[in-house]
Write an enzyme that holds these catalytic residues in place. Structure first.
Site, PDB file in Angstrom:
ATOM      1  N   HIS A 168       0.813  -1.220   0.000  1.00  0.00           N
ATOM      2  CA  HIS A 168       0.000   0.000   0.000  1.00  0.00           C
ATOM      3  C   HIS A 168       0.846   1.270   0.000  1.00  0.00           C
ATOM      4  O   HIS A 168       0.351   2.351  -0.361  1.00  0.00           O
ATOM      5  CB  HIS A 168      -0.952  -0.001   1.195  1.00  0.00           C
ATOM      6  CG  HIS A 168      -2.216   0.770   0.976  1.00  0.00           C
ATOM      7  ND1 HIS A 168      -2.300   1.863   0.135  1.00  0.00           N
ATOM      8  CD2 HIS A 168      -3.465   0.625   1.497  1.00  0.00           C
ATOM      9  CE1 HIS A 168      -3.532   2.343   0.147  1.00  0.00           C
ATOM     10  NE2 HIS A 168      -4.258   1.610   0.959  1.00  0.00           N
ATOM     11  N   ASP A 383     -11.307  -5.179 -18.342  1.00  0.00           N
ATOM     12  CA  ASP A 383     -11.544  -6.277 -19.282  1.00  0.00           C
ATOM     13  C   ASP A 383     -10.206  -6.815 -19.770  1.00  0.00           C
ATOM     14  O   ASP A 383      -9.441  -6.099 -20.438  1.00  0.00           O
ATOM     15  CB  ASP A 383     -12.385  -5.767 -20.461  1.00  0.00           C
ATOM     16  CG  ASP A 383     -12.768  -6.870 -21.444  1.00  0.00           C
ATOM     17  OD1 ASP A 383     -12.239  -7.992 -21.335  1.00  0.00           O
ATOM     18  OD2 ASP A 383     -13.591  -6.586 -22.336  1.00  0.00           O
TER      19      ASP A 383
END
Length: 463
Positions: A168, A383
């Site tokens: 992170h 996608d």
């Protein structure tokens, strides 16, 4: 009443190939890149997992998504080459990336299970998630460890689960979405990202000399005076769906002057109230609602397009427990709105300065509840050649994540994860039921978690 689906726990076998280190497809600069003073605070020194679930695409036949994504990953790392490096720590606990090109971890796997077997609603907590995102021994440290781990698990139905774990300190949710967009573009034939990544972490480094100019209750040093400390083994996690019907039900509790509040604000205030009642703190205890606020638009000039570092704050709304529990919902909502409004460019500069002055402290854990809204990051639209995902979000317990979700009825809404001690979860559901009781509530508690074990280098206790 709340609809809760209980089923026999799903078990399945995952066959993993040996982990590989994927390096950039072309030579990249060898350099030392310091992180910003927002990036390297203690509260971000952990690895956070995201899961992207895809159905089958008959047009692709037996095409292997793992091979497609692995090839694209090497190409993406040419542009995001710091991810292929390793973190080092310098004087004053300052973190920097050694852009060594050592690579990121990649695992290909197959599971003897179909998406249908996961149940009517695909949402956290996912069964066997440790198998879907394998914690490679020695990989979860902060220093000198891979900054990115990706596992692609093919399913019997032709679908697959793309699980990603990232350090992170390297990026926030917005930056993660930017990187994943590049990865998806590479799988679809692009040679250059539509948005070029920008490092420029000096933009959010402390001023000289550093000086704290704002109030930061999120970093208050608070002693746990009542001894109510819940270990991770006590905790369980559930997901709740909030569509238009549920949000309308919550809005019934607001006074006229607050009817125009956002969905985020009314949902956050409601969960804060239900959670506070559920954990039964002492009436005079200070409770903190820490709200993740993306600050990119707060800067003038704005943060450069392509910047993928951490650009958020978690300002804390603070109140006595008895006031959250007993006063009208509008009271908590006003506090949430005020905390959100505190985040400005000056606030972010003040946080960076605080980090340097106080040695990069952890956020306050006593009486704290963190919420993070990732509904606007476009994760469902990613996608990789198989179409849009059926689920995309974090399966993690450090905060309540708000994720875009379409339920089995085709309704679009928000999926909110809640992590509580098992003894408190029942009270939480009861309180939420009361708030939705007058409407045809159809929100769901679909999945229940088994006791969580400590992973991902988090603090040992949540107070």
């Amino acid at each position: 009443m709340t609809q809760q689906i209980t089923t026999t726990p799903l078990t399945f076998t995952v066959r993993r190939h040996p982990p590989e280190l994927i390096v950039p497809a072309k030579p990249t600069p060898r350099e030392l890149k310091p992180l910003s003073d927002i990036d390297d605070q203690e509260g971000l020194r952990f690895h956070i997992p995201f899961f992207h679930i895809y159905g089958s695409n008959p047009k692709l036949g037996n095409k292997n998504p793992a091979s497609v994504i692995k090839e694209a990953l090497a190409k993406a790392l040419v542009f995001y080459y710091p991810f292929a490096g390793r973190l080092k720590e310098g004087p004053g606990r300052k973190l920097m990336v050694d852009c060594s090109g050592e690579g990121v971890l990649f695992i290909e796997a197959e599971a003897d299970v179909t998406l249908k077997q996961f149940g009517v609603e695909l949402q956290p907590p996912f069964p066997c998630r440790e198998e879907l995102l394998y914690d490679v021994p020695g990989s979860s440290g902060i220093l000198d460890s891979p900054l990115l781990l990706i596992q692609v698990t093919r399913l019997l139905c032709g679908g697959f689960i793309l699980a990603v774990r990232f350090n992170h300190t390297m990026c926030d949710g917005f930056g993660y979405a930017q990187f994943m967009t590049t990865l998806s573009e590479m799988t679809n034939g692009a040679s250059v990202p539509s948005i070029l990544p920008i490092w420029q972490r000096e933009f959010l480094c402390a001023r000289e000399p550093p000086h704290v100019t704002c109030t930061h209750h999120e970093y208050d040093e608070v002693a746990d005076t009542n001894g109510k400390i819940f270990t991770l083994d006590d905790m369980e996690r559930r997901s709740f769906f909030f569509g238009p019907t549920q949000i309308s039900a919550l809005r019934r509790f607001l006074p006229t002057h607050l009817k125009g509040c956002t969905t985020f604000e009314v949902l956050t205030a409601s969960l804060w109230r239900c959670r506070t009642i559920a954990i039964q703190p002492n009436p005079e205890d200070d409770m903190r609602m820490m709200i993740i606020v993306n600050a990119r638009s707060k800067f003038k000039p704005m943060i450069p397009v392509g910047y993928y570092g951490n650009v958020f704050a978690y300002p804390a709304a603070i109140s006595k427990a008895q006031d959250i529990c007993n006063k009208p919902l509008g009271y908590a909502l006003e506090l949430v709105k005020k905390a959100k409004s505190e985040v400005t460019e000056e606030y972010m500069r003040s946080v960076a300065d605080l980090m340097v002055i106080r040695g990069r402290p952890l956020f306050t854990t006593v009486g704290s509840y963190i919420v993070s809204d990732v509904t606007r990051f476009g994760l469902l639209e990613l996608d990789f050649g198989w179409g849009k995902s059926v689920y995309a979000g974090s399966d993690f317990h450090v905060a309540s994540f708000y994720t875009r979700y379409i339920n089995r009825k085709g309704e679009s809404g928000i999926l909110a994860s809640v992590w509580l001690p098992a003894i408190a979860m029942k009270r939480f559901v009861e309180e939420l039921d009361k708030m939705l009781a007058r409407d045809d509530n159809d929100y769901h508690v679909i999945q229940e978690d088994v006791p969580l074990i400590q992973k991902y280098n988090l603090p040992a206790t949540i107070r």
